[in-house]
Design an enzyme around this catalytic site. Structure first.
Site, PDB file in Angstrom:
ATOM      1  CB  SER A 217      -0.972  -0.038   1.176  1.00  0.00           C
ATOM      2  OG  SER A 217      -2.010   0.908   1.011  1.00  0.00           O
ATOM      3  CD  GLU A 338      -5.431  -4.325  -3.766  1.00  0.00           C
ATOM      4  OE1 GLU A 338      -5.682  -3.825  -2.657  1.00  0.00           O
ATOM      5  OE2 GLU A 338      -4.327  -4.816  -4.065  1.00  0.00           O
ATOM      6  CG  HIS A 442      -5.824  -2.373   0.389  1.00  0.00           C
ATOM      7  ND1 HIS A 442      -4.951  -2.305  -0.660  1.00  0.00           N
ATOM      8  CD2 HIS A 442      -5.352  -1.506   1.329  1.00  0.00           C
ATOM      9  CE1 HIS A 442      -3.987  -1.437  -0.382  1.00  0.00           C
ATOM     10  NE2 HIS A 442      -4.204  -0.946   0.824  1.00  0.00           N
TER      11      HIS A 442
END
Length: 522
Positions: A217, A338, A442
């Site tokens: 990330s 995600e 995610h």
């Protein structure tokens, strides 16, 4: 776009990944009838005593730079002061200042430039081991090195893993005209940690000439920034980027990106005004006296590095497009779903997606509202499936397609291995049940590589095998630049490797994510 950002702030706080308390400290261990003493390693700054665990040694809270406090707030990192005697390294250093979330209760500490080293127990290996330096995610406003227990990676892959704290939020990325290091203090911290690794990791059995910089990330985007930074040249030999593509920008607000100097300085001026320093004769001096808690309350939900600086001369997205990045082997990818965690968070904040309002919601997401009909046709909403559909839009636009584009651009001139994590039912990333199944959203690849917060997640037998496969891929790449070997399914550089229990192998995911549509969007 503004209402989406506001909803995001409210949505993600209750969805922060649960982090367990660190495992109990063990200063020594017994193997059979032999007692293994607590390990002591002598570094250039002084000796550190770590802890011994089953199969690995752990050193925590090692200072790699001086505390950036007082007059050193918003200055480039300085060398850590040496110490005499043996420093205790059995507990992590404080997390860098941040609101409550991943770090229970948050943190107001500025004395936070510490790193942790996890190494296999055998300190007498004939050859130095490859080193993986891990940069945590968290939107450049949250996260901590201590959240990532790397012992499975260290032991299973026979590597040394270093996890790093770096300054966050306003303390890490404040920008003001005439301020050296403006907008990049957190990135400068990462480079200081890499220099520490270069100079010291040999004492822990690591190879300073074989360092892989990895992150997820915001940590992945930081890897992109370091690849584009002239001052990072030579500090690492390989790169791993997970769910943080280099081509992000303000039109994709759910993914990390860098901002122009003028934008960064405007945000800095707004912060100064909010905390009452705008009218001071010495604005920076006033800001350096503001309590950390007040800065945290005044800063935004996400922070952004500034490009157009000495450390980061150009936007990483431009650096990728022009090929002006370090020429090192890279492993890059994203997760299949995600965006679902953000869609679930928006629903928790009161945002609904129905067939009736889907066009309006889509028009608020895309940079050109006139193109909302194209999104609606490609991602139709039927009945109550609005949340997952919006999640697919967020994930495809902000992560999946930019990751594929980044990988394709880099592969034109570099050795690049591309993946997509696609376990449809990974361990849940949220402390509370989400409103719909999140899939491979995610952060969900992280438990396959780390015990988050020192706690292994419950997995099926097939998921455990996938975790072993992924650790093998990651660590073989760190060793040689090629993830193949160890009996794992073959990974071809010409295709994207899907990572899922029982079906790891090549996949062509572009059409699945409607990347032809997103390629024509700003």
């Amino acid at each position: 776009m503004r209402w989406l950002a506001a909803a995001l702030v409210c949505a993600l706080i209750p969805l922060a990944p649960a982090v367990a308390s660190p495992s109990p400290v063990v200063t020594g261990a017994v193997r059979g009838s032999v007692s293994i003493p607590a390990p002591v390693v002598r570094t250039s700054a002084g000796a550190v005593r770590g802890s011994v665990h089953e199969g690995y040694r752990l050193f925590q809270g090692i200072p790699y730079a001086a505390p950036p406090v007082g007059a050193l707030r918003w200055t480039p990192p300085r060398p850590a002061a040496p110490w005499s005697g043996v420093r205790d390294a059995t507990r992590p250093g404080p997390a860098c200042a941040q609101a409550a979330g991943e770090v229970p209760g948050g943190s107001t500490s500025e004395d936070c430039l510490y790193l942790n080293v996890t190494a296999p127990l055998d300190a007498t290996a004939r050859r130095p081991r490859p080193v993986i330096v891990w940069l945590h995610g968290g939107g450049f406003t949250s996260g901590a090195a201590s959240s990532y227990d790397a012992h499975r990676m260290a032991v299973g892959g026979d590597v040394v893993v270093v996890s790093v704290n770096y300054r966050l939020g306003a303390l890490g990325f404040l920008a003001r005209a005439g301020l050296p290091g403006s907008g990049t203090f957190g990135l400068a911290d990462q480079q200081a940690a890499l220099r520490y690794v270069r100079d010291t990791i040999g004492a822990f059995g690591g190879d300073p000439r074989n360092v892989t910089l990895a992150g997820q990330s915001a940590g992945s985007y930081a890897v992109c920034a370091q690849l584009a930074s002239p001052s990072a040249a030579g500090l690492f030999q390989r790169a791993i980027m997970q769910s943080g593509p280099c081509t992000g920008g303000p039109a994709r607000p759910f993914a990390p990106y860098a901002v122009a100097p003028a934008v960064a300085r405007t945000a800095g001026s707004e912060l100064a005004a909010t905390v009452g320093c705008a009218g001071a004769a010495d604005v920076l001096g006033c800001l350096r006296r503001v309590p950390v808690s007040r800065l945290l309350a005044a800063q935004g939900a996400d922070a952004h590095p500034s490009y157009g600086t000495a450390l980061l001369p150009r936007d990483p997205a431009e650096a990728v497009a022009s090929g002006r990045m370090a020429r090192v082997p890279m492993l890059i990818g994203a997760n299949h779903d995600e965006g679902t965690i953000w869609a679930a968070g928006l629903m928790a904040a009161g945002i609904s997606v129905t067939p009736a309002n889907w066009r309006a919601v889509a028009g608020g997401f895309v940079p050109d509202p006139a193109r909302a009909d194209e999104v609606v046709r490609s991602y139709p909403v039927h009945g109550t499936d609005g949340g997952p559909v919006f999640g697919a839009v967020i994930g495809d636009a902000d992560y999946a397609c930019p990751a594929l584009r980044t990988g394709s651009l880099l592969a034109a001139h570099r050795t690049v291995w591309r993946y997509e994590f696609a376990d449809p039912a990974p361990p849940r990333p949220t402390p509370a049940p989400p409103p719909f199944a999140l899939g491979a959203t995610h952060t969900t690849e992280l438990p396959y590589l780390f015990d988050l917060g020192g706690r292994a997640r419950d997995m099926t037998e097939g998921q455990h095998r996938l975790a072993d496969t992924m650790i093998g891929y990651w660590t073989r790449f760190a060793r040689s630049g090629d993830p193949n070997g160890g009996g794992a399914p073959h990974w071809s550089r010409s295709e994207v490797q899907s990572l899922a229990p029982g079906r790891t192998g090549p996949v062509r995911p572009g059409g699945d994510h409607h990347c032809a549509l997103w390629a024509t969007m700003p």
